[in-house]
Design a protein around this motif. Structure first.
Motif, PDB file in Angstrom:
ATOM      1  N   LYS A  26      38.717  -4.495  -1.128  1.00  0.00           N
ATOM      2  CA  LYS A  26      39.783  -3.603  -1.562  1.00  0.00           C
ATOM      3  C   LYS A  26      40.832  -3.386  -0.466  1.00  0.00           C
ATOM      4  O   LYS A  26      42.033  -3.322  -0.754  1.00  0.00           O
ATOM      5  N   LEU A  27      40.393  -3.289   0.777  1.00  0.00           N
ATOM      6  CA  LEU A  27      41.286  -2.889   1.861  1.00  0.00           C
ATOM      7  C   LEU A  27      41.644  -4.013   2.824  1.00  0.00           C
ATOM      8  O   LEU A  27      42.491  -3.828   3.701  1.00  0.00           O
ATOM      9  N   GLY A  28      41.004  -5.173   2.670  1.00  0.00           N
ATOM     10  CA  GLY A  28      41.145  -6.214   3.667  1.00  0.00           C
ATOM     11  C   GLY A  28      42.559  -6.682   3.918  1.00  0.00           C
ATOM     12  O   GLY A  28      42.951  -6.896   5.072  1.00  0.00           O
ATOM     13  N   LEU A  29      43.358  -6.853   2.871  1.00  0.00           N
ATOM     14  CA  LEU A  29      44.723  -7.333   3.063  1.00  0.00           C
ATOM     15  C   LEU A  29      45.587  -6.318   3.803  1.00  0.00           C
ATOM     16  O   LEU A  29      46.522  -6.686   4.528  1.00  0.00           O
ATOM     17  N   VAL A  30      45.285  -5.040   3.612  1.00  0.00           N
ATOM     18  CA  VAL A  30      46.087  -3.992   4.251  1.00  0.00           C
ATOM     19  C   VAL A  30      45.534  -3.622   5.623  1.00  0.00           C
ATOM     20  O   VAL A  30      46.283  -3.486   6.589  1.00  0.00           O
ATOM     21  N   MET A  31      44.219  -3.468   5.719  1.00  0.00           N
ATOM     22  CA  MET A  31      43.621  -2.965   6.946  1.00  0.00           C
ATOM     23  C   MET A  31      43.084  -4.063   7.865  1.00  0.00           C
ATOM     24  O   MET A  31      42.608  -3.772   8.962  1.00  0.00           O
ATOM     25  N   GLY A  32      43.120  -5.319   7.407  1.00  0.00           N
ATOM     26  CA  GLY A  32      42.653  -6.405   8.240  1.00  0.00           C
ATOM     27  C   GLY A  32      43.595  -6.680   9.407  1.00  0.00           C
ATOM     28  O   GLY A  32      44.669  -6.068   9.494  1.00  0.00           O
ATOM     29  N   PRO A  33      43.171  -7.561  10.317  1.00  0.00           N
ATOM     30  CA  PRO A  33      41.942  -8.337  10.280  1.00  0.00           C
ATOM     31  C   PRO A  33      40.699  -7.479  10.466  1.00  0.00           C
ATOM     32  O   PRO A  33      40.785  -6.317  10.840  1.00  0.00           O
ATOM     33  N   SER A  34      39.540  -8.074  10.221  1.00  0.00           N
ATOM     34  CA  SER A  34      38.297  -7.312  10.152  1.00  0.00           C
ATOM     35  C   SER A  34      38.009  -6.512  11.411  1.00  0.00           C
ATOM     36  O   SER A  34      37.544  -5.364  11.337  1.00  0.00           O
ATOM     37  N   ASP A  35      38.258  -7.091  12.589  1.00  0.00           N
ATOM     38  CA  ASP A  35      37.941  -6.367  13.812  1.00  0.00           C
ATOM     39  C   ASP A  35      38.778  -5.103  13.943  1.00  0.00           C
ATOM     40  O   ASP A  35      38.286  -4.042  14.356  1.00  0.00           O
ATOM     41  N   LYS A  36      40.041  -5.189  13.541  1.00  0.00           N
ATOM     42  CA  LYS A  36      40.900  -4.008  13.598  1.00  0.00           C
ATOM     43  C   LYS A  36      40.509  -3.005  12.507  1.00  0.00           C
ATOM     44  O   LYS A  36      40.534  -1.788  12.728  1.00  0.00           O
ATOM     45  N   GLY A  37      40.155  -3.513  11.332  1.00  0.00           N
ATOM     46  CA  GLY A  37      39.732  -2.615  10.265  1.00  0.00           C
ATOM     47  C   GLY A  37      38.519  -1.803  10.664  1.00  0.00           C
ATOM     48  O   GLY A  37      38.476  -0.583  10.466  1.00  0.00           O
ATOM     49  N   ARG A  38      37.522  -2.462  11.242  1.00  0.00           N
ATOM     50  CA  ARG A  38      36.322  -1.755  11.694  1.00  0.00           C
ATOM     51  C   ARG A  38      36.651  -0.763  12.803  1.00  0.00           C
ATOM     52  O   ARG A  38      36.120   0.350  12.838  1.00  0.00           O
ATOM     53  N   SER A  39      37.520  -1.164  13.714  1.00  0.00           N
ATOM     54  CA  SER A  39      37.899  -0.268  14.816  1.00  0.00           C
ATOM     55  C   SER A  39      38.589   0.983  14.291  1.00  0.00           C
ATOM     56  O   SER A  39      38.338   2.094  14.775  1.00  0.00           O
ATOM     57  N   PHE A  40      39.468   0.794  13.307  1.00  0.00           N
ATOM     58  CA  PHE A  40      40.151   1.953  12.739  1.00  0.00           C
ATOM     59  C   PHE A  40      39.161   2.875  12.054  1.00  0.00           C
ATOM     60  O   PHE A  40      39.200   4.102  12.262  1.00  0.00           O
ATOM     61  N   VAL A  41      38.267   2.316  11.236  1.00  0.00           N
ATOM     62  CA  VAL A  41      37.298   3.145  10.524  1.00  0.00           C
ATOM     63  C   VAL A  41      36.451   3.928  11.513  1.00  0.00           C
ATOM     64  O   VAL A  41      36.248   5.142  11.359  1.00  0.00           O
ATOM     65  N   ILE A 150      36.636   1.537  -9.197  1.00  0.00           N
ATOM     66  CA  ILE A 150      37.592   0.495  -9.558  1.00  0.00           C
ATOM     67  C   ILE A 150      36.997  -0.436 -10.611  1.00  0.00           C
ATOM     68  O   ILE A 150      35.778  -0.561 -10.747  1.00  0.00           O
ATOM     69  N   ASP A 151      37.871  -1.118 -11.329  1.00  0.00           N
ATOM     70  CA  ASP A 151      37.429  -1.921 -12.472  1.00  0.00           C
ATOM     71  C   ASP A 151      36.585  -3.127 -12.080  1.00  0.00           C
ATOM     72  O   ASP A 151      35.839  -3.658 -12.901  1.00  0.00           O
ATOM     73  N   SER A 152      36.662  -3.556 -10.837  1.00  0.00           N
ATOM     74  CA  SER A 152      35.885  -4.714 -10.401  1.00  0.00           C
ATOM     75  C   SER A 152      34.501  -4.353  -9.883  1.00  0.00           C
ATOM     76  O   SER A 152      33.744  -5.235  -9.471  1.00  0.00           O
ATOM     77  N   ASN A 153      34.146  -3.070  -9.912  1.00  0.00           N
ATOM     78  CA  ASN A 153      32.849  -2.637  -9.381  1.00  0.00           C
ATOM     79  C   ASN A 153      31.950  -2.171 -10.523  1.00  0.00           C
ATOM     80  O   ASN A 153      31.637  -0.990 -10.663  1.00  0.00           O
ATOM     81  N   ASP A 154      31.532  -3.119 -11.345  1.00  0.00           N
ATOM     82  CA  ASP A 154      30.695  -2.783 -12.504  1.00  0.00           C
ATOM     83  C   ASP A 154      29.353  -2.191 -12.088  1.00  0.00           C
ATOM     84  O   ASP A 154      28.812  -1.320 -12.779  1.00  0.00           O
ATOM     85  N   ARG A 155      28.808  -2.662 -10.982  1.00  0.00           N
ATOM     86  CA  ARG A 155      27.504  -2.169 -10.537  1.00  0.00           C
ATOM     87  C   ARG A 155      27.557  -0.682 -10.215  1.00  0.00           C
ATOM     88  O   ARG A 155      26.672   0.084 -10.603  1.00  0.00           O
ATOM     89  N   ALA A 156      28.613  -0.260  -9.501  1.00  0.00           N
ATOM     90  CA  ALA A 156      28.747   1.147  -9.159  1.00  0.00           C
ATOM     91  C   ALA A 156      28.965   1.989 -10.411  1.00  0.00           C
ATOM     92  O   ALA A 156      28.361   3.055 -10.572  1.00  0.00           O
ATOM     93  N   ARG A 157      29.804   1.502 -11.315  1.00  0.00           N
ATOM     94  CA  ARG A 157      30.056   2.281 -12.531  1.00  0.00           C
ATOM     95  C   ARG A 157      28.779   2.460 -13.347  1.00  0.00           C
ATOM     96  O   ARG A 157      28.538   3.542 -13.899  1.00  0.00           O
ATOM     97  N   SER A 184      42.697  -1.400 -11.993  1.00  0.00           N
ATOM     98  CA  SER A 184      42.696   0.001 -12.408  1.00  0.00           C
ATOM     99  C   SER A 184      41.542   0.744 -11.753  1.00  0.00           C
ATOM    100  O   SER A 184      40.582   0.137 -11.262  1.00  0.00           O
ATOM    101  N   ALA A 185      41.650   2.057 -11.749  1.00  0.00           N
ATOM    102  CA  ALA A 185      40.589   2.924 -11.242  1.00  0.00           C
ATOM    103  C   ALA A 185      40.321   4.000 -12.284  1.00  0.00           C
ATOM    104  O   ALA A 185      41.261   4.595 -12.834  1.00  0.00           O
TER     105      ALA A 185
END
Length: 212
Positions: A26-41, A150-157, A184-185
């Protein structure tokens, strides 16, 4: 299984890793690359907006976050974004992330992210965390818990529906679906006073005093 309030300091790296694994699609394109995303979180994790599930010997099983007017499990400021991504990177990322922002309102307690360690899936951890979130909402005087899926997370729903959550509305993302990877969400709610499912586990808890 023990569910407690807050994130132990020695678990911050693991929580950041699990969060990124759960939401990278969900967030990879905005918060990536992965190392920076993890650091931010890791930088912005708010321990007082988390419930953690551990084994009796202290291994982290999963986390459920929630959002209040004081913050969220993963929130942060523009200054936090700038620290990780620089001025330009923070500017466009902040603009896009604001598109996903959800209000806390006053009537419902807002769950904001739930994730389980891969090796612990299928062991009732998600169910136990949802129960703990519901208990926290009740202790704080709320009548309902709210979440978005979100609509792509059938398992969670499917899990949420089994635990008594009911869909009340669906919001479409429009062109932003190409950035965040979902169309959609759906907002779902559950009354805090309804009986828990018969087969739900009864974890030990270590919660803070009730607040409003």
């Amino acid at each position: 299984m023990i569910i407690s309030f807050g994130i132990p300091e020695h678990d911050r790296d693991r929580v950041a890793d699990l969060y990124w694994q759960a939401f990278e699609q969900k967030l990879g394109l905005v918060m990536g690359p992965s190392d920076k995303g993890r650091s931010f979180v890791r930088r912005v994790l708010m321990s007082d907006h988390a419930l953690c599930a551990h084994t009796d010997d202290g291994a982290l099983l999963g986390v459920a976050g929630f959002k209040t007017h004081a913050g969220a499990l993963v929130s942060g400021t523009f200054a936090d974004l700038r620290q990780i991504y620089g001025l330009f990177g923070a500017s466009w990322r902040g603009f896009l992330l604001n598109m996903l922002e959800r209000d806390t309102e006053n009537r419902r307690f807002l769950m904001d992210g739930i994730f389980v360690a891969p090796e612990a899936r299928g062991r009732g951890v998600g169910t136990a965390l949802l129960g703990a979130i519901t208990d926290t909402a009740r202790d704080r005087g709320y009548e309902e818990v709210r979440l978005d899926v979100i609509d792509s997370n059938d398992r969670a729903r499917a899990l949420y529906e089994r635990e008594g959550f009911t869909a009340i509305k669906t919001a479409r993302l429009g062109p932003l679906r190409h950035i965040f990877g979902f169309r959609s969400a759906t907002t779902m709610v559950r009354a805090v006073h309804q009986p828990d499912p018969i087969n739900a586990p009864a974890p030990k808890t270590n919660a803070p005093p009730s607040t409003t």
